[in-house]
Design an enzyme around this catalytic site. Structure first.
Site, short mmCIF file in Angstrom:
data_model
loop_
_atom_site.label_atom_id
_atom_site.label_comp_id
_atom_site.label_asym_id
_atom_site.label_seq_id
_atom_site.Cartn_x
_atom_site.Cartn_y
_atom_site.Cartn_z
N HIS A 45 0.83 -1.21 0.00
CA HIS A 45 0.00 0.00 0.00
C HIS A 45 0.86 1.26 0.00
O HIS A 45 1.03 1.92 1.03
CB HIS A 45 -0.94 -0.01 1.21
CG HIS A 45 -2.08 -0.97 1.04
ND1 HIS A 45 -2.74 -1.53 2.10
CD2 HIS A 45 -2.68 -1.47 -0.07
CE1 HIS A 45 -3.70 -2.33 1.65
NE2 HIS A 45 -3.67 -2.31 0.33
N CYS A 100 3.48 -11.86 2.40
CA CYS A 100 4.53 -11.83 3.43
C CYS A 100 4.46 -13.10 4.27
O CYS A 100 3.38 -13.52 4.71
CB CYS A 100 4.32 -10.61 4.34
SG CYS A 100 5.49 -10.61 5.71
N GLU A 130 -5.80 -7.86 3.86
CA GLU A 130 -5.23 -8.95 4.67
C GLU A 130 -6.34 -9.68 5.44
O GLU A 130 -6.33 -10.91 5.53
CB GLU A 130 -4.19 -8.38 5.64
CG GLU A 130 -3.54 -9.49 6.47
CD GLU A 130 -2.60 -8.96 7.54
OE1 GLU A 130 -1.90 -7.96 7.31
OE2 GLU A 130 -2.58 -9.57 8.63
N SER A 227 -2.39 0.62 6.41
CA SER A 227 -2.84 0.46 7.79
C SER A 227 -1.73 0.81 8.78
O SER A 227 -1.92 1.57 9.72
CB SER A 227 -3.32 -0.97 8.01
OG SER A 227 -3.56 -1.22 9.36
S1 SF4 Z 1 4.27 -5.01 7.77
FE1 SF4 Z 1 3.25 -6.61 6.60
S2 SF4 Z 1 4.70 -7.07 4.98
FE2 SF4 Z 1 5.85 -5.99 6.55
S3 SF4 Z 1 6.75 -7.62 7.84
FE3 SF4 Z 1 4.80 -6.94 8.75
S4 SF4 Z 1 3.33 -8.43 7.95
FE4 SF4 Z 1 5.10 -8.53 6.63
#
Ligand code: SF4
Length: 330
Positions: A45, A100, A130, A227
């Site tokens: 994002h 992720c 998510e 977010s």
């Molecule tokens: S912010 Fe989202 S993409 Fe970044 S480490 Fe945390 S869970 Fe993974």
């Protein structure tokens, strides 16, 4: 006498391991397969990241149906529901999953607790990608709890068999409040086996908490739909800054925000390249904020390897190139 002007710069800030991996996935896919590469939803994002990748040949779509049959599609860092993988198979798409690994961990927890027939209370923001992806793992078992007030609406089948999980990018403090409210009604509520709010989210919030009490205002570089960036702005104000502002670019800073601000805090969300933060520092330096002190609360070293399906093709391409060179030399 004019008060001295200074900047406090939070560290850690900016790119986390999951974002770095997702952005690299699209870049490497473009190099390996050539443009266009389709990406379902924003890979992360952040406006700047998305427009930079568009410039290199990525095409962002909302759904698999917009991707031509047989083409390559990358799934974003926020994760997808299993049905999205099924749709991709049905259209013979070659999917590369840039979810992720810390989001995948929450998906695995959801599947495991659903298989054991638990009611799962997923703390998160309604409509966030998510949350949609995680809920898709076990829709019949998962209820969304959107903030502390949402706790009062929950109904469960068996109060002795209920667990809470969460979105990875929430406010740590607000989530603890939501859990406390849930536990007033469900004293046997189980907690996740390990923290669902990820290291990057909590580290960035800790750095802002350390810095904000000394700041007049805090500038958070990040997009409106991010977010974790939104949470940083809220945390800054809760921790004592007079105001917090979320901006994509330095050019969005309004001069009146700086009126009577002798200390300006600066940080950035987990999907923000540091070059955008440097542009903010330049903007501030031009207005007399030359004294910059970094406030470091943690060191981050985590790195995630690229998705297996991409690594496999990269390896095959490298082997093919090596074979070609060997043939030319023979
Ligand atoms: S912010 Fe989202 S993409 Fe970044 S480490 Fe945390 S869970 Fe993974």
């Amino acid at each position: 006498m004019t008060a001295s002007k200074r900047v406090l710069l939070a560290k850690p800030r900016g790119y986390c391991a999951g974002v770095d991996r997702a952005v690299q996935t699209v870049e490497e896919a473009l190099k390996l397969y050539g443009a266009p590469i389709y990406v379902r939803k924003e890979i992360v994002h952040n406006k700047h990241v998305v427009s930079t990748l568009q410039g290199k040949g990525a095409i962002f779509v909302e759904e698999n149906e917009e991707v031509p049959e047989g083409a390559i599609v990358v799934f974003s860092a926020h994760g997808v529901a299993p049905e999205v993988h099924d749709q991709a198979k049905a259209r013979a798409l070659r999917a590369i999953d840039a979810t992720c690994p810390l989001v995948t961990k929450v998906h695995q927890e959801a599947r495991r607790f659903a298989a054991d027939d638990y009611d799962i209370l997923l703390i998160g923001h309604e409509g966030h990608e998510e949350v949609i992806g995680t809920t898709g793992e076990a829709p019949a078992h998962i209820q969304l709890v959107d903030g502390p007030d949402g706790a009062d609406k929950v109904t469960v089948r068996d109060p002795e068999k209920v667990v809470w999980l969460s979105q990875t990018t929430l406010s740590v403090d607000e989530t603890l409040e939501t859990v406390a409210r849930l536990k007033q009604r469900l004293p046997l509520l189980m907690s996740p086996p390990s923290d669902d709010i990820c290291y990057a989210t909590s580290n960035r919030q800790d750095a802002v908490k350390a810095m904000a009490p000394d700041c007049d205002i805090v500038l958070v570089v990040g997009s409106q739909n991010s977010s974790n960036s939104q949470r940083l702005r809220e945390v800054a104000v809760d921790a004592g800054a007079r105001a917090g502002y979320l901006i994509d670019y330095a050019s969005e800073i309004q001069e009146e925000w700086l009126t009577d601000a002798s200390t300006v805090g600066v940080t950035s969300g987990a999907s923000v390249p540091d070059e955008l933060v440097m542009e903010v520092l330049d903007f501030l330096a031009q207005r007399g904020y030359n004294d910059v002190a970094e406030i470091t609360t943690a060191q981050e070293k985590l790195v995630f390897s690229l998705p297996q399906e991409l690594k496999r093709d990269m390896k095959a391409a490298a082997a093919a190139r090596a074979a070609e060179v060997a043939q030319t030399l023979s």
